[in-house]
Structure formats: structure tokens, C-alpha cells
Design a protein around this motif. Structure first.
Motif, PDB file in Angstrom:
ATOM      1  N   PHE A 190       3.943   1.521  -1.074  1.00 43.77           N
ATOM      2  CA  PHE A 190       4.618   1.635  -2.367  1.00 43.77           C
ATOM      3  C   PHE A 190       3.700   2.244  -3.415  1.00 43.77           C
ATOM      4  N   LEU A 191       2.464   1.770  -3.442  1.00 43.17           N
ATOM      5  CA  LEU A 191       1.500   2.325  -4.420  1.00 43.17           C
ATOM      6  C   LEU A 191       1.246   3.813  -4.166  1.00 43.17           C
ATOM      7  N   LYS A 192       1.170   4.221  -2.912  1.00 41.98           N
ATOM      8  CA  LYS A 192       0.946   5.631  -2.592  1.00 41.98           C
ATOM      9  C   LYS A 192       2.133   6.493  -3.042  1.00 41.98           C
ATOM     10  N   LEU A 193       3.327   6.008  -2.795  1.00 41.59           N
ATOM     11  CA  LEU A 193       4.500   6.760  -3.219  1.00 41.59           C
ATOM     12  C   LEU A 193       4.579   6.842  -4.736  1.00 41.59           C
ATOM     13  N   LEU A 194       4.180   5.750  -5.389  1.00 39.23           N
ATOM     14  CA  LEU A 194       4.180   5.764  -6.849  1.00 39.23           C
ATOM     15  C   LEU A 194       3.180   6.776  -7.400  1.00 39.23           C
ATOM     16  N   SER A 195       1.987   6.813  -6.807  1.00 37.09           N
ATOM     17  CA  SER A 195       0.966   7.787  -7.261  1.00 37.09           C
ATOM     18  C   SER A 195       1.406   9.220  -6.976  1.00 37.09           C
TER      19      SER A 195
ATOM     20  N   LEU B 215       4.510  10.251  -6.993  1.00 38.34           N
ATOM     21  CA  LEU B 215       5.513  10.554  -8.002  1.00 38.34           C
ATOM     22  C   LEU B 215       4.862  10.914  -9.339  1.00 38.34           C
ATOM     23  N   VAL B 216       3.854  10.151  -9.727  1.00 37.32           N
ATOM     24  CA  VAL B 216       3.132  10.434 -10.985  1.00 37.32           C
ATOM     25  C   VAL B 216       2.439  11.805 -10.922  1.00 37.32           C
TER      26      VAL B 216
ATOM     27  N   THR C 227       3.320  14.334  -9.112  1.00 37.05           N
ATOM     28  CA  THR C 227       4.340  15.396  -9.161  1.00 37.05           C
ATOM     29  C   THR C 227       4.779  15.649 -10.594  1.00 37.05           C
TER      30      THR C 227
ATOM     31  N   TRP D 131       0.849  -1.226   0.000  1.00 36.81           N
ATOM     32  CA  TRP D 131       0.000   0.000   0.000  1.00 36.81           C
ATOM     33  C   TRP D 131       0.867   1.252   0.000  1.00 36.81           C
TER      34      TRP D 131
END
Length: 508
Positions: free
Chosen positions: A62-67, A69-70, A72, A60
Motif C-alpha cells: 500500500f505504501l509503495k502504491l501511494l508513493s 501515485l504521489v 506520478t 508495504w
């Protein structure tokens, strides 16, 4: 209280269930074996459940950090994201705060502060339809007409705010004195908002000033249709406009159309004095005496006026003084107690040299309402009855300082007009002239004390006024020392020498 107790019980129950589950997992045999990079890991049942929870949380996160980044990357690219919406909300909050503060400053009369707040709101909101009007009004209040004009012009480009822009520029042109451009803008504003009462009144006033009587009647009809003008007021003002269009009737060569407009004005408002007088002259120009007399009688019954008396005299211009008194008697019976009736009948009897009858008609008017006209008539009566010159001069002296009596007075500004007009020459108000005594009476001289033409058709007024002036000024001129007398008083010897030739000449 019960709700708090219930929450405590639920919490205790959850803790008990978790503890019971953990105990079962600890007592359960076996577990999970994981081999990673040649190393074998053995987890009990409880450890397996905890490891599974940590794994889920890690996925969870990891997915939040990925979103993030997108988002940003989108934000840096200029796309609308949650991050941009967050900053936009901050700008909107600041912009609306500046807008509300600008409105408060505008309402309190602080033009400079309102303009500053308006510019700040314009910077943050980027919504011209909200801020341009505030900018324009704040700029006007602070005296920056150029900036106000620019803001109004920007409002013209947006259909919902086009009317506001046109009206704002129209008011600017009015303040600058450019009435012609203001009239054209008022016509455009009325086309956009036909029910706007202020624009209707402004356009009607400007059209009346420009003598665009056809356009003014059209605007007046619009006011009636939109319900901003009562029907009785509409009929009178329509009559005023029709009368204004026929003003050329008083000049030679009036057209048939002007005559018809004068008659129409009287039909629309029979009690309008100028309309009745012009309608009567229009009928006389056509050779129709009976309709002319009928119009004048109806108007006289409503409001006796000198103009009506003059028009009534023009019906029979060649009659004798006695015949005129007899004919005017039918007019006098319609309103016998009115002051104007008494004055006119007194004048006519003076011309007919029936001075007792003239005095009877004048009655107590010279004491009850002593204006220049009544006092001058009393002087004429005294002169006709052979009174002493001192008595006549006494009446004329009172007339010298007496008010002129009823005149055309504007109800809006109390300005006095020599003749009736549809628009006040002082305040430009439309249809505000009333025949009445001014609140601050004007002082009249004997030469302008309304000796009146006595409805005779000849210039008796000028002769009578000149005679009155001569009688009043004669004692003053006799008492005034001449240049020669002054010289004699300065040199007694010269005076004696000057007397001897005169005596010699008289002796001879």
C-alpha cells in the motif's frame, strides 16, 4: 567449490530452522481470536504468524502504491522525480551518443552528417556549452557560415566558452578577408587567453600587415613573457619591427624618432642588413660619420650586401673614383672572399679604369656563379681593355639569359621581392625574407641586368644598360627589312625608277 558447499549448507540449515519453528508452532496450544462484524475468527499459532506476514506485506504494498501515485502527480506537475530522472537518463544517453557520432563524423570530414548529429545532440542534451562548438564546426565544414556564426555568438554569452566564440568569429572574418575586424577580435582573444600561441601569431601577423608596429612589438613581448618565443628570435623580430617603424628614414624629412628607431633596430640585430643601412643613414643625417662606418663594417662582416655598399658610398659622396676604391678596400678586407665583395670592388675598379684589377677581383665568378651582374661586369672589363665588339656582345648575350643572382626571397612561399619588407607581399608571413639565390632563378634582361650604379652617385647604370641594348639590337635592326624595302621587292619597276633619282643626286 567450497563456497558452493557452504551456500548449500546454509540453505539446508535455514530450511531446517523454519521447519523446526513451524513444528513448534503447530504443537503449541492456543491461538488468536479475532472478532470482526459480529463474527469471531480463531487462528492457531501458525496461522497467526502467517496472517501477520500477509498483513505486513499488504501495508508495504500500500505504501509503495501511494508513493507511486504521489510521484506520478509530481511528474505531471513538472517537478523532478525519479520518473523524470529516468526519462532524462534516456535522453542523455541518446544525446551523448549523437554527440560522439557527430565528433567522429567531424573528424572524418563528413560535414553534413556531423551537423545532423550535432543538431540531434543539441535537441536531447539541452547543453549549449557542449553542442554549440560542434554545431559551429560542422556548419563551417558543410558551408553553412550563417549557422556557424550564430553558434559562435551563442558561445560568447557563456564566460567559459567566450574565448572559443571570439576565436571562431575571428577565423570567419579572416576567411572573408575582413582583416581589420579580425585584428580587433584577435586582440580580445589574446586578452582572454594571453598564452594562446595561435592567437599570438595571428595578431602579430595582422598588426604587421596593418603597420601597427607599436602594437606588434607589444604582442611580441607577450610571446616572450609567455614562453612561446625564444629570446634570440624575439630580439631579431623586435629589430624588424623597430626597423619597420623607421622606414620613413629613406624619405626626406625623417623625424628624429624615426632615426632613433633605425639606430635601435640595428642595436637589437646588428646583422640585419636593412637595419644597418638605415642606422648608418640615421647617423649620417646627424653628421656622425664614424658611428655610421662602424655599423656598416660590422654588418658587412656578417653579410655583405649591395645596400650596405650604397650606404658606405654615401659616407663620402664627393670623393673621386680612386679615393673610393681606396676607402672601400678597408670594407673589402673584412670579407674578401665573398661574392658581393668581389663584385663591388670590380665595379669600383671599372669606374676608376683599372681594368686588370677589376678582372682580378672578379676572378672566376663569371664562370662559377654566372649571374647577369657578373657577366655584365665582364663585358665592361673587356670593353675597357679594348676587346673586339664580338667579345663584348658575347658577354652581354650571356647576361641576357642569366639569372639575376641573390634577391630577397620569402622562406615560406619562395616569392621574390624587389626590396626588403617585414611582411611577405604574397603569403603575408612575418619576418621570412632572406637574401639568397632563388630556387627557380629569374631570367634577367640586359636592361635590368644589374649594371649597378657602380657606387658613383651618378646614373651610370641607365647609360650603360642603354648602350648595351643598342649594341645587341643594332645587328637585328640592320637585318630587319623596312617597309620601303618590302615595297621595292614587291615591284621591281618601281625599284628601278626609284634608284635613278638617287644616282642623279649622287652624281650631282
Amino acid at each position: 567449490m567450497l563456497w558452493s558447499l557452504l551456500k548449500i549448507l546454509v540453505f539446508v540449515a535455514i530450511v531446517a530452522v523454519l521447519a523446526f519453528g513451524a513444528r513448534l508452532l503447530m504443537e503449541t496450544a492456543g491461538g488468536v481470536q479475532i472478532t470482526f462484524a459480529g463474527t469471531e475468527y480463531t487462528l492457531s499459532a501458525l496461522q497467526s504468524v502467517i496472517a501477520l506476514g500477509v498483513l505486513v506485506f499488504g501495508v508495504w504494498l500500500f505504501l509503495k502504491l501511494l508513493s507511486l501515485l504521489v510521484a506520478t502527480l509530481h511528474f505531471l506537475n513538472g517537478d523532478e522525480t525519479a520518473l523524470s530522472r529516468y526519462f532524462d537518463k534516456g535522453r542523455e544517453r541518446k544525446g551523448y551518443k549523437a554527440l560522439s557520432e557527430g565528433l567522429m563524423a567531424l573528424a572524418s570530414g563528413e560535414g553534413r552528417l556531423a551537423l545532423t548529429k550535432a543538431e540531434r545532440a543539441e535537441k536531447y542534451l539541452q547543453q549549449p556549452e557542449l553542442t554549440d562548438l560542434l554545431v559551429a564546426q560542422a556548419a563551417e565544414m558543410s558551408g553553412d557560415t550563417r549557422k556557424a556564426s550564430e553558434a559562435y555568438k551563442r558561445l560568447l554569452s557563456n564566460p567559459p566558452t567566450r574565448f572559443v566564440g571570439v576565436r571562431g568569429i575571428m577565423k570567419q572574418k579572416l576567411s572573408e578577408g575582413d582583416d581589420e575586424t579580425a585584428r580587433q577580435l584577435a586582440e580580445k582573444a589574446l586578452a582572454l587567453r594571453p598564452k594562446h600561441a595561435e592567437v599570438q601569431d595571428t595578431l602579430l601577423r595582422l598588426q604587421a600587415q596593418a603597420e601597427d608596429w607599436a602594437g606588434a612589438r607589444k604582442t611580441l613581448s607577450t610571446k616572450l613573457k609567455t614562453g612561446t618565443l625564444p629570446r634570440d628570435v624575439f630580439k631579431r623580430r623586435d629589430a624588424v619591427l623597430a626597423l619597420s617603424a623607421s622606414r620613413g628614414l629613406v624619405e626626406e624629412g625623417a623625424t628624429l624618432e624615426q632615426q632613433e628607431q633605425a639606430i635601435e633596430a640595428n642595436r637589437l640585430s646588428p646583422d640585419l642588413v636593412p637595419a644597418a643601412a638605415m642606422a648608418a643613414r640615421a647617423y649620417l643625417a646627424k653628421g656622425k660619420k664614424r658611428p655610421a662606418v662602424k655599423v656598416l663594417k660590422k654588418a658587412w662582416e656578417a653579410q655583405p650586401h649591395p645596400d650596405l655598399a650604397h650606404a658606405f658610398a654615401e659616407v663620402e659622396p664627393d670623393e673621386t673614383a680612386a679615393e673610393r676604391v681606396k676607402r672601400f678596400d678597408q670594407l673589402a678586407r673584412l670579407n674578401p672572399h665573398h661574392d658581393e665583395t668581389r663584385l663591388v670592388m670590380s665595379e669600383l675598379n671599372i669606374v676608376a679604369e683599372d681594368y686588370p684589377e677589376a678582372r682580378r677581383w672578379l676572378s672566376d665568378l663569371s664562370e662559377r656563379a654566372p649571374d647577369a651582374r657578373a657577366l655584365t661586369l665582364m663585358a665592361a672589363i673587356e670593353r675597357g681593355e679594348g676587346a673586339d665588339d664580338k667579345v663584348v656582345q658575347g658577354w652581354l648575350t650571356r647576361a641576357l639569359t642569366a639569372p639575376r643572382g641573390p634577391q630577397w626571397v620569402c622562406d615560406s612561399c619562395n616569392h621574390i621581392h624587389a626590396d626588403w619588407a617585414p611582411v611577405c607581399e604574397h603569403c603575408s608571413s612575418f619576418d621570412t625574407l632572406t637574401w639568397k639565390r632563388p630556387e627557380t632563378p629569374e631570367v634577367a634582361s640586359v636592361a635590368a641586368a644589374h649594371m649597378l650604379p657602380l657606387i658613383t652617385g651618378r646614373d651610370a647604370a641607365a647609360d650603360a644598360a642603354a648602350a648595351a641594348d643598342a649594341e645587341i639590337l643594332a645587328p637585328v635592326q640592320e637585318a630587319e627589312p623596312t617597309a620601303e624595302t618590302d615595297a621595292e621587292a614587291a615591284d621591281p619597276d618601281t625599284a628601278e625608277a626609284g634608284d635613278q633619282p638617287r644616282e642623279g643626286k649622287e652624281t650631282a
